[in-house]
Design a protein around this motif. Structure first.
Motif, PDB file in Angstrom:
ATOM      1  N   TYR A 213       0.843  -1.207   0.000  1.00 28.48           N
ATOM      2  CA  TYR A 213       0.000   0.000   0.000  1.00 28.48           C
ATOM      3  C   TYR A 213       0.872   1.248   0.000  1.00 28.48           C
ATOM      4  CZ  TYR A 213      -3.488  -3.448   1.292  1.00 28.48           C
ATOM      5  OH  TYR A 213      -4.306  -4.544   1.302  1.00 28.48           O
ATOM      6  N   ILE A 214       1.842   1.256  -0.875  1.00 28.14           N
ATOM      7  CA  ILE A 214       2.803   2.357  -0.925  1.00 28.14           C
ATOM      8  C   ILE A 214       2.260   3.439  -1.851  1.00 28.14           C
ATOM      9  CG2 ILE A 214       5.173   2.981  -1.460  1.00 28.14           C
ATOM     10  CD1 ILE A 214       5.859  -0.017  -1.091  1.00 28.14           C
ATOM     11  N   ALA A 215       2.306   4.691  -1.366  1.00 29.31           N
ATOM     12  CA  ALA A 215       1.848   5.835  -2.151  1.00 29.31           C
ATOM     13  C   ALA A 215       3.002   6.830  -2.316  1.00 29.31           C
ATOM     14  CB  ALA A 215       0.632   6.466  -1.497  1.00 29.31           C
ATOM     15  N   SER A 216       2.656   8.067  -2.561  1.00 28.16           N
ATOM     16  CA  SER A 216       3.663   9.087  -2.882  1.00 28.16           C
ATOM     17  C   SER A 216       4.679   9.273  -1.766  1.00 28.16           C
ATOM     18  CB  SER A 216       2.975  10.414  -3.197  1.00 28.16           C
ATOM     19  OG  SER A 216       2.127  10.265  -4.303  1.00 28.16           O
ATOM     20  N   ASP A 217       4.207   9.419  -0.506  1.00 26.50           N
ATOM     21  CA  ASP A 217       5.135   9.642   0.602  1.00 26.50           C
ATOM     22  C   ASP A 217       6.089   8.467   0.764  1.00 26.50           C
ATOM     23  OD1 ASP A 217       3.903  12.045   1.017  1.00 26.50           O
ATOM     24  OD2 ASP A 217       2.641  11.344   2.672  1.00 26.50           O
ATOM     25  N   GLY A 218       5.546   7.273   0.634  1.00 26.92           N
ATOM     26  CA  GLY A 218       6.399   6.096   0.762  1.00 26.92           C
ATOM     27  C   GLY A 218       7.444   6.033  -0.334  1.00 26.92           C
ATOM     28  N   VAL A 219       7.064   6.379  -1.566  1.00 24.01           N
ATOM     29  CA  VAL A 219       8.020   6.391  -2.673  1.00 24.01           C
ATOM     30  C   VAL A 219       9.105   7.429  -2.427  1.00 24.01           C
ATOM     31  CG1 VAL A 219       8.275   6.942  -5.121  1.00 24.01           C
ATOM     32  CG2 VAL A 219       6.375   5.512  -4.357  1.00 24.01           C
ATOM     33  N   SER A 220       8.711   8.600  -1.920  1.00 25.04           N
ATOM     34  CA  SER A 220       9.694   9.648  -1.626  1.00 25.04           C
ATOM     35  C   SER A 220      10.694   9.180  -0.570  1.00 25.04           C
ATOM     36  CB  SER A 220       8.956  10.907  -1.156  1.00 25.04           C
ATOM     37  OG  SER A 220       9.869  11.931  -0.852  1.00 25.04           O
ATOM     38  N   GLU A 221      10.206   8.533   0.482  1.00 20.33           N
ATOM     39  CA  GLU A 221      11.080   8.010   1.539  1.00 20.33           C
ATOM     40  C   GLU A 221      12.018   6.947   0.975  1.00 20.33           C
ATOM     41  OE1 GLU A 221      12.620   7.946   5.276  1.00 20.33           O
ATOM     42  OE2 GLU A 221      10.807   9.129   4.810  1.00 20.33           O
ATOM     43  N   LEU A 222      11.484   6.085   0.088  1.00 15.45           N
ATOM     44  CA  LEU A 222      12.288   5.019  -0.490  1.00 15.45           C
ATOM     45  C   LEU A 222      13.399   5.580  -1.373  1.00 15.45           C
ATOM     46  CD1 LEU A 222      12.755   1.999  -1.072  1.00 15.45           C
ATOM     47  CD2 LEU A 222      11.069   2.199  -2.917  1.00 15.45           C
ATOM     48  N   ILE A 223      13.099   6.598  -2.134  1.00 15.43           N
ATOM     49  CA  ILE A 223      14.094   7.177  -3.032  1.00 15.43           C
ATOM     50  C   ILE A 223      15.271   7.756  -2.256  1.00 15.43           C
ATOM     51  CG2 ILE A 223      14.474   9.082  -4.639  1.00 15.43           C
ATOM     52  CD1 ILE A 223      11.709   8.483  -5.795  1.00 15.43           C
ATOM     53  N   VAL A 224      14.976   8.417  -1.140  1.00 17.47           N
ATOM     54  CA  VAL A 224      16.050   8.971  -0.291  1.00 17.47           C
ATOM     55  C   VAL A 224      16.942   7.841   0.208  1.00 17.47           C
ATOM     56  CG1 VAL A 224      16.542  10.191   1.851  1.00 17.47           C
ATOM     57  CG2 VAL A 224      14.706  10.989   0.358  1.00 17.47           C
ATOM     58  N   ALA A 225      16.311   6.747   0.637  1.00 12.18           N
ATOM     59  CA  ALA A 225      17.095   5.617   1.146  1.00 12.18           C
ATOM     60  C   ALA A 225      17.947   4.983   0.049  1.00 12.18           C
ATOM     61  CB  ALA A 225      16.153   4.580   1.751  1.00 12.18           C
ATOM     62  N   LEU A 226      17.384   4.827  -1.134  1.00 15.50           N
ATOM     63  CA  LEU A 226      18.118   4.201  -2.237  1.00 15.50           C
ATOM     64  C   LEU A 226      19.320   5.049  -2.664  1.00 15.50           C
ATOM     65  CD1 LEU A 226      15.196   2.880  -4.467  1.00 15.50           C
ATOM     66  CD2 LEU A 226      16.618   1.586  -2.884  1.00 15.50           C
ATOM     67  N   ASP A 227      19.161   6.365  -2.572  1.00 11.89           N
ATOM     68  CA  ASP A 227      20.275   7.245  -2.938  1.00 11.89           C
ATOM     69  C   ASP A 227      21.451   7.105  -1.980  1.00 11.89           C
ATOM     70  OD1 ASP A 227      19.651   8.436  -5.323  1.00 11.89           O
ATOM     71  OD2 ASP A 227      18.376   9.968  -4.421  1.00 11.89           O
ATOM     72  N   ASN A 228      21.183   6.673  -0.739  1.00 10.34           N
ATOM     73  CA  ASN A 228      22.235   6.599   0.274  1.00 10.34           C
ATOM     74  C   ASN A 228      22.507   5.166   0.731  1.00 10.34           C
ATOM     75  OD1 ASN A 228      22.652   9.656   0.998  1.00 10.34           O
ATOM     76  ND2 ASN A 228      20.436   9.366   0.934  1.00 10.34           N
ATOM     77  N   ALA A 229      22.042   4.210  -0.016  1.00  8.98           N
ATOM     78  CA  ALA A 229      22.201   2.811   0.391  1.00  8.98           C
ATOM     79  C   ALA A 229      23.666   2.390   0.326  1.00  8.98           C
ATOM     80  CB  ALA A 229      21.355   1.922  -0.508  1.00  8.98           C
ATOM     81  N   ARG A 230      24.072   1.556   1.275  1.00 15.52           N
ATOM     82  CA  ARG A 230      25.433   1.030   1.273  1.00 15.52           C
ATOM     83  C   ARG A 230      25.660   0.118   0.063  1.00 15.52           C
ATOM     84  NH1 ARG A 230      26.682  -0.701   7.571  1.00 15.52           N
ATOM     85  NH2 ARG A 230      26.495   1.400   8.478  1.00 15.52           N
ATOM     86  N   ARG A 231      24.649  -0.687  -0.234  1.00 14.65           N
ATOM     87  CA  ARG A 231      24.720  -1.539  -1.421  1.00 14.65           C
ATOM     88  C   ARG A 231      23.625  -1.074  -2.382  1.00 14.65           C
ATOM     89  NH1 ARG A 231      24.518  -8.171  -1.714  1.00 14.65           N
ATOM     90  NH2 ARG A 231      24.817  -8.330  -3.971  1.00 14.65           N
ATOM     91  N   PRO A 232      23.975  -0.804  -3.630  1.00 15.17           N
ATOM     92  CA  PRO A 232      22.978  -0.239  -4.544  1.00 15.17           C
ATOM     93  C   PRO A 232      21.878  -1.248  -4.876  1.00 15.17           C
ATOM     94  CG  PRO A 232      24.965  -0.798  -5.735  1.00 15.17           C
ATOM     95  CD  PRO A 232      25.290  -0.978  -4.279  1.00 15.17           C
ATOM     96  N   ILE A 233      20.658  -0.780  -4.902  1.00 15.15           N
ATOM     97  CA  ILE A 233      19.528  -1.597  -5.350  1.00 15.15           C
ATOM     98  C   ILE A 233      19.483  -1.500  -6.871  1.00 15.15           C
ATOM     99  CG2 ILE A 233      17.017  -1.842  -5.339  1.00 15.15           C
ATOM    100  CD1 ILE A 233      18.321  -2.723  -2.763  1.00 15.15           C
ATOM    101  N   GLN A 234      19.577  -2.665  -7.501  1.00 15.66           N
ATOM    102  CA  GLN A 234      19.597  -2.700  -8.961  1.00 15.66           C
ATOM    103  C   GLN A 234      18.243  -3.070  -9.565  1.00 15.66           C
ATOM    104  OE1 GLN A 234      23.254  -4.759 -10.467  1.00 15.66           O
ATOM    105  NE2 GLN A 234      23.554  -5.181  -8.297  1.00 15.66           N
ATOM    106  N   HIS A 235      17.416  -3.725  -8.770  1.00 17.66           N
ATOM    107  CA  HIS A 235      16.108  -4.182  -9.262  1.00 17.66           C
ATOM    108  C   HIS A 235      15.052  -3.793  -8.231  1.00 17.66           C
ATOM    109  CE1 HIS A 235      13.717  -7.681 -11.305  1.00 17.66           C
ATOM    110  NE2 HIS A 235      13.048  -6.545 -11.257  1.00 17.66           N
TER     111      HIS A 235
END
Length: 796
Positions: A213-235
């Protein structure tokens, strides 16, 4: 402790000795007590075990001061870089026993094996409220197994990877670490925790958040995390989440700019057309950047399982960057702007997008249809059949087809319509197709209805591809024969001026129509004067070879069906000899002779025919439509002109006088001689003419003589009736009659003197006949009398 006197004597100081002994006892007691105390801490009070461990230099024992701190303090930090598994077990046991410790921080490195030592601490209630593990060296499964056990302890919070794990979120954290985030009811509030795990751990290169049930706020939070992830998410998989246009915009920018992400999946996210095009544009631009930049890579570790080319999973398709423009133009219904080779993969991609998209309601393939291979075009049309939308339209070959018609068109393109009977709607669709395109090379169809066949033939007549190979009901139909088949279906082939070629085409298509069309039960081909026996025989041979039951062909104005076709064929081929003419067969032969417009030559010398029926043959010949028809019988060819003579003689009826009347229309002696010659020949050969009755004719002397002489040569002729005579001349008087006519005057009719002479012969013959009858009666009486005598003698 030893003293010496002034005299040199030595003695022991008792007080010092006592004090020394007391000190030794004290030391011994203190040492024993410490042993017991440390044994209680390390080995559960087992002094012997503790001593054995101490003999091994304390190996396997936790630091005593650490254990003492655990037992007395509220907050303890373990700074040792390494502790053995048994030492950690002591530490955990000490924590469980402590009544004061609330916070324990472990800087010692732990792996999947040693972290299991802490399981009892997580599962057993104690005074501990916070457990900090600062140096975990765990796999994702090891970390998840550890974290998942926190769920059973509501009072404990575990801090690991800078993530606070409690009983409420332990299961979710464990699932995130192992990538089991599909169908987890994760909403925007949970995405902060997801972001922490992604950012602080190196477990994942694929993040599957499908059906949450992910919406806009959840996507925004996820993008911030992916930009700073120790291991890059490729998929990244976000299928089944309801994403707004704003969320799609965030993802588009992130996907375009993030160097690590290779595959983004947003199937079933209820995206708008604009959002879909945004994402497709992003993967397209990212692919272009990847091709043009040599440094478009990420320094962080990446998996080799993910494709290097960016890929967007949307509309149920896996769309690589190099083909994203194809789907973009599809959604814009502007395929004419697409520059591609339309290979198998590209057509398959378009088909999948059509099938899953709610945006493709109308699509025109007309600009590109000639660039696409026919079987690939069929796959695209098939996709329209499976579209999630109902009211869709596909423009192909310049006209619109509905979703229902797409299945017919697809089967048409693949030539897979054989075996299923076409209905009117399908026939109209097929017809429109073959009229509109020349790319259809071959068609195999099954047709059961006359109307459907007529629709197909109308279309075939106008087919764009004049070399189209069409097979209907296992029979080939040429384009050039389509108009003729239409005539057949409309029953418009009689008096149509058809020739042998047309009849050959009819013979080729007749089985297709007669055997498979329920309403096509007869065909009228009569009145076609240009056809020869060759064309007629082809139709008859087809009927016989195909055994078309219940079907009738009208060749000569009467129905020919079943075995009748064989008799008509024999008649056309002059093969009636040695054939037994039953009443049924005789009727067919009669009809053929009467109605056939072609000149027949029927040799019936060896035909097995009832003598009583021979007159019917000549009667049919008399009525024959074709005046050149001939029947050969008794080694004599009989034409229609003289059929009446032979019929009269065969039936022993008077020969009609009008057939040989010397009227004004007959002004030639040659013609009269031919007719008298025919009569003379008939009298000589007809074996059924026991009585020849010429009483209604006008004969001259020479005519009568020729006839009498001919009758004399035919043993079957017993009596001859001539005009103006009072009775029949018997066979015995034929020679005398000829002699009597020799002295008469020539000319017509017979002169009175000749008639008188012949009548005398008639009277003489009658007298002789009476005398013979009397003699016969007398002889009969005598024989009867003799027989009576013999009976009496026998009786005596």
């Amino acid at each position: 402790m030893v003293r010496q006197t002034s005299y040199g004597d030595q003695f022991v100081d008792v007080s010092a000795l006592v004090l020394s002994m007391l000190s030794s006892v004290y030391s011994l007691v203190t040492f024993v007590l410490l042993f017991k105390k440390y044994a209680a801490i390390h080995t559960n009070g087992n002094v012997a075990s503790y001593i054995r461990c101490m003999r091994d230099l304390g190996r396997g024992l936790a630091p005593t001061n650490l254990l003492i701190d655990i037992s007395k303090k509220r907050t303890v930090i373990c700074t040792y870089e390494y502790l053995s598994e048994s030492s950690l077990q002591e530490v955990v046991a000490g924590i469980l026993k402590s009544a004061y410790l609330q916070t324990f921080t472990l800087k010692t490195a732990v792996d999947d094996h040693t972290v299991a030592v802490f399981y009892p601490l997580l599962e057993t209630p104690s005074s501990l409220l916070h457990l900090h593990i600062l140096n975990p060296s765990l796999s994702n499964e090891g970390a998840a197994n550890f974290v998942r056990r926190v769920e059973s302890n509501a009072d404990l919070a575990v801090h690991i990877f800078d993530i606070q794990v409690t009983a409420e979120n332990a299961a979710l954290v464990a699932d995130i670490m192992t990538g089991r985030t599909e169908n987890r009811s994760i909403d925007d509030a949970d995405m902060k925790l997801v972001g922490q795990v992604v950012r602080q751990t190196e477990f994942l290169d694929t993040l599957n958040l499908k059906n949450n049930y992910i919406a806009s706020d959840g996507v925004s939070e996820l993008i911030v995390a992916l930009d700073n992830a120790r291991r890059p998410i490729q998929h990244l998989i976000l299928d089944g989440n309801v994403l707004s246009d704003a969320a799609a915009g965030f993802l588009s920018r992130f996907f375009r700019e993030n160097k690590a992400l290779r595959v983004l999946s947003v199937n079933g996210c209820a995206l708008s057309r604009l959002a879909t095009i945004q994402l497709l544009t992003a993967v397209l631009e990212k692919g272009v950047a990847l091709e043009t930049s040599n440094n478009f890579s990420d320094d962080r570790p990446m998996s080799g399982d993910v494709p290097m080319e960016p890929e967007l999973c949307i509309l149920g398709c896996e769309i690589p960057a190099q083909r994203a423009h194809l789907v973009i133009q599809l959604l814009k219904d502007s395929l004419h702007d697409v520059a591609c080779s339309w290979e198998e993969a590209e057509c398959e991609l378009v088909g999948k997008a059509i099938r899953q998209s709610v945006f493709v309601k109308e699509l025109s393939l007309q600009p590109v249809q000639d660039k696409i291979e026919i079987h690939r075009l069929a796959s695209i049309v098939t996709a329209f059949c499976g579209s999630v939308m109902d009211n869709v339209k596909l423009n192909i070959w310049g006209y619109d087809i509905s979703k229902r018609e797409c299945s017919t068109v697809a089967a048409l393109l693949r030539n897979e319509l054989k075996g299923k009977a076409l209905g009117p709607r399908e026939a109209a669709t097929v017809g429109q197709a073959i009229v509109s395109t020349d790319r259809i090379r071959r068609l195999d169809l099954t047709v059961k209805e006359d109307g459907v066949m007529l629709v197909l033939m109308k279309s075939l007549d106008r087919a764009m591809n004049r070399g189209l190979q069409m097979r209907i009901n296992e029979r080939g139909v040429r384009v050039e024969d389509a108009e003729l088949v239409q005539r057949m279906l409309r029953h418009n082939c009689s008096n149509a001026d058809l020739d042998d070629a047309s009849f050959a085409a009819i013979a080729g298509t007749l089985p297709m129509l007669a055997k498979c069309l329920n309403g096509f039960r007869h065909l009228d081909l009569s009145g076609n004067t240009r056809v020869t026996s060759s064309g007629l025989l082809k139709v008859l041979n087809t009927m016989l070879a195909q055994k078309v039951e219940g079907f009738a062909v009208h060749l000569f104005g009467f129905p020919i069906r079943g075995g009748a076709a064989r008799i008509v064929r024999y008649a056309l081929q002059n093969r009636l000899s040695r054939l037994h003419l039953s009443p049924e067969i005789l009727t067919i032969v009669e009809l053929t002779i009467v109605n056939c417009p072609l000149p027949l030559e029927l040799d019936m010398d060896a035909t097995d025919i009832d003598p009583q029926q021979i007159g019917q043959i000549f009667g049919a010949l008399e009525r024959a439509e074709c005046k050149e028809t001939k029947v050969k019988m008794w080694d004599t060819e009989v034409t229609t002109a003289f059929a009446t003579i032979y019929r009269s003689l065969a039936e022993c009826r008077p020969v009609p006088g009008e057939s040989l009347s010397h009227t004004s229309s007959i002004n030639s002696d040659r013609v009269w001689d031919e007719r008298i010659g025919a009569l003379t020949k008939a009298v000589a050969v007809v074996p059924l003419a026991s009585r020849v009755d010429l009483s209604q004719m006008i004969l001259g002397r020479d005519d009568a003589k020729r006839i009498l002489e001919a009758a004399g040569t035919n043993p079957a002729v017993l009596n001859l009736a001539l005009p103006q005579l009072s009775g029949d001349l018997p066979r015995s008087m034929f020679t005398a009659a000829v002699d009597a006519l020799d002295g008469a005057e020539p000319g017509r009719p017979l002169p009175a003197s000749a008639v008188a002479a012949l009548n005398e012969l008639v009277e003489q013959a009658e007298e002789e006949e009476e005398d013979e009858e009397e003699e016969g009666e007398e002889e009969a009486e005598q024989e009867e009398a003799e027989a009576g005598k013999k009976e009496e003698e026998v009786a005596e």
